[in-house]
Design a protein around this motif. Sequence first.
Motif, PDB file in Angstrom:
ATOM      1  N   GLU A 261      60.850  16.517  23.305  1.00 48.09           N
ATOM      2  CA  GLU A 261      61.777  16.221  22.210  1.00 48.09           C
ATOM      3  C   GLU A 261      62.739  17.364  21.952  1.00 48.09           C
ATOM      4  O   GLU A 261      63.638  17.246  21.118  1.00 48.09           O
ATOM      5  CB  GLU A 261      60.982  15.924  20.928  1.00 48.09           C
ATOM      6  N   ASP A 262      62.560  18.468  22.674  1.00 51.00           N
ATOM      7  CA  ASP A 262      63.344  19.679  22.433  1.00 51.00           C
ATOM      8  C   ASP A 262      63.590  20.351  23.777  1.00 51.00           C
ATOM      9  O   ASP A 262      62.695  20.344  24.638  1.00 51.00           O
ATOM     10  CB  ASP A 262      62.549  20.602  21.497  1.00 51.00           C
ATOM     11  N   PRO A 263      64.774  20.929  23.993  1.00 54.47           N
ATOM     12  CA  PRO A 263      65.017  21.616  25.276  1.00 54.47           C
ATOM     13  C   PRO A 263      64.118  22.829  25.491  1.00 54.47           C
ATOM     14  O   PRO A 263      64.050  23.353  26.609  1.00 54.47           O
ATOM     15  CB  PRO A 263      66.496  22.017  25.184  1.00 54.47           C
ATOM     16  N   HIS A 264      63.450  23.260  24.436  1.00 51.20           N
ATOM     17  CA  HIS A 264      62.477  24.350  24.545  1.00 51.20           C
ATOM     18  C   HIS A 264      61.116  23.880  24.018  1.00 51.20           C
ATOM     19  O   HIS A 264      60.413  24.632  23.336  1.00 51.20           O
ATOM     20  CB  HIS A 264      62.961  25.586  23.787  1.00 51.20           C
ATOM     21  N   GLN A 265      60.778  22.663  24.372  1.00 48.91           N
ATOM     22  CA  GLN A 265      59.525  22.066  23.899  1.00 48.91           C
ATOM     23  C   GLN A 265      58.326  22.959  24.243  1.00 48.91           C
ATOM     24  O   GLN A 265      58.232  23.521  25.336  1.00 48.91           O
ATOM     25  CB  GLN A 265      59.335  20.694  24.547  1.00 48.91           C
ATOM     26  N   LYS A 266      57.396  23.053  23.288  1.00 47.43           N
ATOM     27  CA  LYS A 266      56.193  23.864  23.492  1.00 47.43           C
ATOM     28  C   LYS A 266      54.942  22.992  23.430  1.00 47.43           C
ATOM     29  O   LYS A 266      54.877  22.020  22.667  1.00 47.43           O
ATOM     30  CB  LYS A 266      56.107  24.970  22.426  1.00 47.43           C
ATOM     31  N   PHE A 267      53.972  23.386  24.239  1.00 52.36           N
ATOM     32  CA  PHE A 267      52.656  22.749  24.219  1.00 52.36           C
ATOM     33  C   PHE A 267      51.592  23.839  24.146  1.00 52.36           C
ATOM     34  O   PHE A 267      51.666  24.833  24.874  1.00 52.36           O
ATOM     35  CB  PHE A 267      52.418  21.911  25.482  1.00 52.36           C
ATOM     36  N   TYR A 268      50.637  23.642  23.253  1.00 55.88           N
ATOM     37  CA  TYR A 268      49.458  24.514  23.208  1.00 55.88           C
ATOM     38  C   TYR A 268      48.425  23.878  24.127  1.00 55.88           C
ATOM     39  O   TYR A 268      48.169  22.677  24.048  1.00 55.88           O
ATOM     40  CB  TYR A 268      48.927  24.591  21.776  1.00 55.88           C
ATOM     41  N   TYR A 269      47.838  24.674  24.997  1.00 55.04           N
ATOM     42  CA  TYR A 269      46.966  24.121  26.025  1.00 55.04           C
ATOM     43  C   TYR A 269      45.624  24.844  26.020  1.00 55.04           C
ATOM     44  O   TYR A 269      45.566  26.076  26.057  1.00 55.04           O
ATOM     45  CB  TYR A 269      47.651  24.266  27.383  1.00 55.04           C
ATOM     46  N   ILE A 270      44.545  24.073  25.947  1.00 58.47           N
ATOM     47  CA  ILE A 270      43.187  24.637  25.991  1.00 58.47           C
ATOM     48  C   ILE A 270      42.514  24.149  27.262  1.00 58.47           C
ATOM     49  O   ILE A 270      42.362  22.942  27.478  1.00 58.47           O
ATOM     50  CB  ILE A 270      42.350  24.231  24.765  1.00 58.47           C
ATOM     51  N   TYR A 271      42.111  25.099  28.097  1.00 54.27           N
ATOM     52  CA  TYR A 271      41.413  24.780  29.337  1.00 54.27           C
ATOM     53  C   TYR A 271      39.911  24.960  29.164  1.00 54.27           C
ATOM     54  O   TYR A 271      39.463  25.991  28.673  1.00 54.27           O
ATOM     55  CB  TYR A 271      41.903  25.698  30.466  1.00 54.27           C
ATOM     56  N   ASN A 272      39.138  23.967  29.557  1.00 60.98           N
ATOM     57  CA  ASN A 272      37.674  24.038  29.625  1.00 60.98           C
ATOM     58  C   ASN A 272      37.046  24.326  28.259  1.00 60.98           C
ATOM     59  O   ASN A 272      36.770  25.468  27.905  1.00 60.98           O
ATOM     60  CB  ASN A 272      37.237  25.099  30.638  1.00 60.98           C
ATOM     61  N   PHE A 273      36.785  23.264  27.511  1.00 56.12           N
ATOM     62  CA  PHE A 273      36.250  23.417  26.155  1.00 56.12           C
ATOM     63  C   PHE A 273      34.865  24.057  26.135  1.00 56.12           C
ATOM     64  O   PHE A 273      34.436  24.564  25.107  1.00 56.12           O
ATOM     65  CB  PHE A 273      36.216  22.051  25.453  1.00 56.12           C
ATOM     66  N   ASP A 274      34.150  24.037  27.256  1.00 61.29           N
ATOM     67  CA  ASP A 274      32.842  24.691  27.296  1.00 61.29           C
ATOM     68  C   ASP A 274      32.978  26.210  27.268  1.00 61.29           C
ATOM     69  O   ASP A 274      32.163  26.907  26.660  1.00 61.29           O
ATOM     70  CB  ASP A 274      32.078  24.269  28.556  1.00 61.29           C
TER      71      ASP A 274
END
Length: 214
Positions: A87-100
């Motif tokens: 939705e934004d040209p600088h869209q951000k995503f917070y990403y969590i790898y491996n919940f364990d």
Amino acid sequence: MAIYKFRITFEDFDDVVREIDIKSNQTFEDLHKAIHKSTGYNAEKPSSFYVSTDNWLKGDEIAYLPNERKKDRVVLMENSKLSGFIEDPHQKFYYIYNFDRPYDFHVELVKIVLNPDPNIEYPFLAKSTGEAPKIMEQNGPQSVDPRGAVAAASEFDFLNEMNFVPEDTDELEAMGEMGINEKESDDDEESEDDEFGDEFSDGDNFDDDQKEDY
């Protein structure tokens, strides 16, 4: 069809950076697997992207291998094209790898290229800086904290756990002088008295025996 360039950084390891070029019609699962092809981690772990604000506040969740409790509340990476969440040209995503054993990442769109290179297979690792921290298996001899601390799983460092510093030796000696170990000393003295008492116990009636002889 556009090409998105995402900049991926570990939240707690700023010197580790990956830049991945990926087609706009590819999925979050494609991006997830591309990230871990670049880190060397096992991609087959429960993980999630979150649509994020500029301040990295998490919004809608896009999940990979979610648990049963989550399944009805999230969309799946494999069904989610990247273009549907930009939705934004600088869209951000917070990403969590491996919940364990979680590692947190910041994923930011830094560039949009309108014409893909026909000689490149996407996703494409465009830049790689720094070595991803090693992950030890759970219950292994060592575990790696996501914030960089290494702790021996089977060891307990008493002095460090008690926040011991060398200056505390004076305090420990003072404790002895104040009678902290007094009971132990008393026990030692009593055992010495008993030893000498036993040695002379047979002589308690010595004078009486002498009198009877006379």
